[in-house]
Design an enzyme around this catalytic site. Sequence first.
Site, PDB file in Angstrom:
ATOM      1  N   LYS A  81      40.073 143.479  52.877  1.00 39.48           N
ATOM      2  CA  LYS A  81      41.305 142.985  52.275  1.00 39.48           C
ATOM      3  C   LYS A  81      42.437 144.015  52.345  1.00 39.48           C
ATOM      4  O   LYS A  81      43.600 143.669  52.112  1.00 39.48           O
ATOM      5  CB  LYS A  81      41.067 142.538  50.829  1.00 39.48           C
ATOM      6  CG  LYS A  81      40.903 143.624  49.809  1.00 39.48           C
ATOM      7  CD  LYS A  81      40.597 143.003  48.447  1.00 39.48           C
ATOM      8  CE  LYS A  81      40.565 144.051  47.342  1.00 39.48           C
ATOM      9  NZ  LYS A  81      41.882 144.603  47.066  1.00 39.48           N
ATOM     10  N   ASP A  82      42.112 145.273  52.658  1.00 40.91           N
ATOM     11  CA  ASP A  82      43.139 146.303  52.825  1.00 40.91           C
ATOM     12  C   ASP A  82      43.680 146.373  54.244  1.00 40.91           C
ATOM     13  O   ASP A  82      44.643 147.101  54.499  1.00 40.91           O
ATOM     14  CB  ASP A  82      42.566 147.691  52.478  1.00 40.91           C
ATOM     15  CG  ASP A  82      42.191 147.817  51.019  1.00 40.91           C
ATOM     16  OD1 ASP A  82      42.706 147.042  50.201  1.00 40.91           O
ATOM     17  OD2 ASP A  82      41.364 148.697  50.706  1.00 40.91           O
ATOM     18  N   ARG A 129      49.783 138.740  45.234  1.00 41.22           N
ATOM     19  CA  ARG A 129      48.986 137.511  45.313  1.00 41.22           C
ATOM     20  C   ARG A 129      48.440 137.124  43.944  1.00 41.22           C
ATOM     21  O   ARG A 129      48.518 135.963  43.522  1.00 41.22           O
ATOM     22  CB  ARG A 129      47.833 137.718  46.305  1.00 41.22           C
ATOM     23  CG  ARG A 129      46.853 136.553  46.407  1.00 41.22           C
ATOM     24  CD  ARG A 129      45.650 136.945  47.260  1.00 41.22           C
ATOM     25  NE  ARG A 129      44.936 138.089  46.692  1.00 41.22           N
ATOM     26  CZ  ARG A 129      44.010 138.004  45.751  1.00 41.22           C
ATOM     27  NH1 ARG A 129      43.669 136.829  45.255  1.00 41.22           N
ATOM     28  NH2 ARG A 129      43.427 139.096  45.288  1.00 41.22           N
ATOM     29  N   ARG A 130      47.875 138.108  43.232  1.00 42.31           N
ATOM     30  CA  ARG A 130      47.324 137.823  41.901  1.00 42.31           C
ATOM     31  C   ARG A 130      48.432 137.458  40.919  1.00 42.31           C
ATOM     32  O   ARG A 130      48.290 136.540  40.111  1.00 42.31           O
ATOM     33  CB  ARG A 130      46.528 139.027  41.405  1.00 42.31           C
ATOM     34  CG  ARG A 130      45.223 139.225  42.172  1.00 42.31           C
ATOM     35  CD  ARG A 130      44.454 140.443  41.669  1.00 42.31           C
ATOM     36  NE  ARG A 130      43.243 140.636  42.472  1.00 42.31           N
ATOM     37  CZ  ARG A 130      42.801 141.817  42.897  1.00 42.31           C
ATOM     38  NH1 ARG A 130      43.463 142.919  42.602  1.00 42.31           N
ATOM     39  NH2 ARG A 130      41.697 141.907  43.610  1.00 42.31           N
ATOM     40  N   ARG A 147      48.187 151.110  38.661  1.00 44.18           N
ATOM     41  CA  ARG A 147      47.663 151.753  39.862  1.00 44.18           C
ATOM     42  C   ARG A 147      46.459 152.600  39.495  1.00 44.18           C
ATOM     43  O   ARG A 147      46.176 152.841  38.330  1.00 44.18           O
ATOM     44  CB  ARG A 147      48.738 152.657  40.493  1.00 44.18           C
ATOM     45  CG  ARG A 147      49.928 151.931  41.104  1.00 44.18           C
ATOM     46  CD  ARG A 147      49.578 151.212  42.392  1.00 44.18           C
ATOM     47  NE  ARG A 147      48.745 152.042  43.250  1.00 44.18           N
ATOM     48  CZ  ARG A 147      49.207 153.053  44.000  1.00 44.18           C
ATOM     49  NH1 ARG A 147      50.483 153.356  43.999  1.00 44.18           N
ATOM     50  NH2 ARG A 147      48.389 153.745  44.759  1.00 44.18           N
ATOM     51  N   ARG A 153      41.974 151.752  36.202  1.00 47.78           N
ATOM     52  CA  ARG A 153      42.595 150.472  35.875  1.00 47.78           C
ATOM     53  C   ARG A 153      41.885 149.770  34.721  1.00 47.78           C
ATOM     54  O   ARG A 153      42.519 149.174  33.854  1.00 47.78           O
ATOM     55  CB  ARG A 153      42.646 149.586  37.121  1.00 47.78           C
ATOM     56  CG  ARG A 153      43.780 150.005  38.064  1.00 47.78           C
ATOM     57  CD  ARG A 153      43.859 149.147  39.292  1.00 47.78           C
ATOM     58  NE  ARG A 153      42.877 149.546  40.293  1.00 47.78           N
ATOM     59  CZ  ARG A 153      42.663 148.891  41.424  1.00 47.78           C
ATOM     60  NH1 ARG A 153      43.350 147.785  41.681  1.00 47.78           N
ATOM     61  NH2 ARG A 153      41.789 149.325  42.297  1.00 47.78           N
ATOM     62  N   CYS A 240      57.029 139.739  57.225  1.00 54.42           N
ATOM     63  CA  CYS A 240      57.376 139.458  55.835  1.00 54.42           C
ATOM     64  C   CYS A 240      56.133 139.514  54.971  1.00 54.42           C
ATOM     65  O   CYS A 240      55.155 138.844  55.269  1.00 54.42           O
ATOM     66  CB  CYS A 240      58.015 138.082  55.743  1.00 54.42           C
ATOM     67  SG  CYS A 240      58.424 137.558  54.085  1.00 54.42           S
TER      68      CYS A 240
END
Length: 312
Positions: A81-82, A129-130, A147, A153, A240
């Site tokens: 996902k990164d 997204r979240r 962060r 976190r 974008c």
Amino acid sequence: MRKIKIGSRASELALVQAEMIMKMLKEKFPQYDYEIIKIKTLGDKILDKTLSKIGGKGLFVKEIQTALLEESVDLAVHSMKDMPAESPEGLMLAAITEREDPRDVLVTKSGKALEELSTNASIGTSSLRRKAQLLNLRKDLVLKDIRGNVATRLNKIDTEGLDAVTLAAAGLKRLGYDDSNFYYLDIEAFTPAVGQGALGCEIRRNDQMLYDMFQEINHKETYNCVMGERVFLKLLEGGCHIPIGAYAQKVGEELWMTGMVASPDGSEVIRHKEKGNFEDFLKIGTKLAEEMVKLGAKRLLASCENERGEIL
């Protein structure tokens, strides 16, 4: 005897994941020596700004990819996902290992569901997204940028008085956290990031030996699903960076894929599903992107011109 050097971010989760890949390689190819090389990425160094302001996904992989191109490491282990939608010239994804739980998790002190949180509850996340999907489900939520590594976190629930934080289930499970205070967000209503839960092994294109080795640990089902998702990302994201997600899964002999694009404030979320033969994963990802454009994704893309992409 060749020593295979594995490049990894230096975070606790990244090292656990690198060790998972190293163990798989050792079991298949015990004749080689292995070493994990810790590499601090820009995303790990800049902790006082949201990553959406300074560059998005590539900040977690660029330095590792540079080390790979310069041959100071032989392979890189990434959370898929990164990963940006394409590898740099000279590099390739040789394998994607079996996917862990792809869902997002809401972590609270008591495991409350999203709908059970109080009005104007504060939730920590730096993921566009979240944020968009949370606001789409609950417009009253107050979202706070956070962060740091997973433990940092999670601690912000106490240190910053947050009602909850959102994280990827996969990382929490790999680190062995007790899930008694987790609320798993429904994957139908909360689309994961592209590649969420999967680990990718990136190598130099000219390293035939490593390529052959990785075919022994590549998980075909996960590979097809994630590569289909990545085609969707490539075709829609362009230059974008927006709240975007996709999730593909094998159902019988078919691949079913859901795509999601949202406005940053969550006022609009577009989702669409496509399915087809499991081996046609690239075609399915392409068709999904095309259909999303017809549904208005281009308009959302244009409205997000100054936004930056998916953050951990």
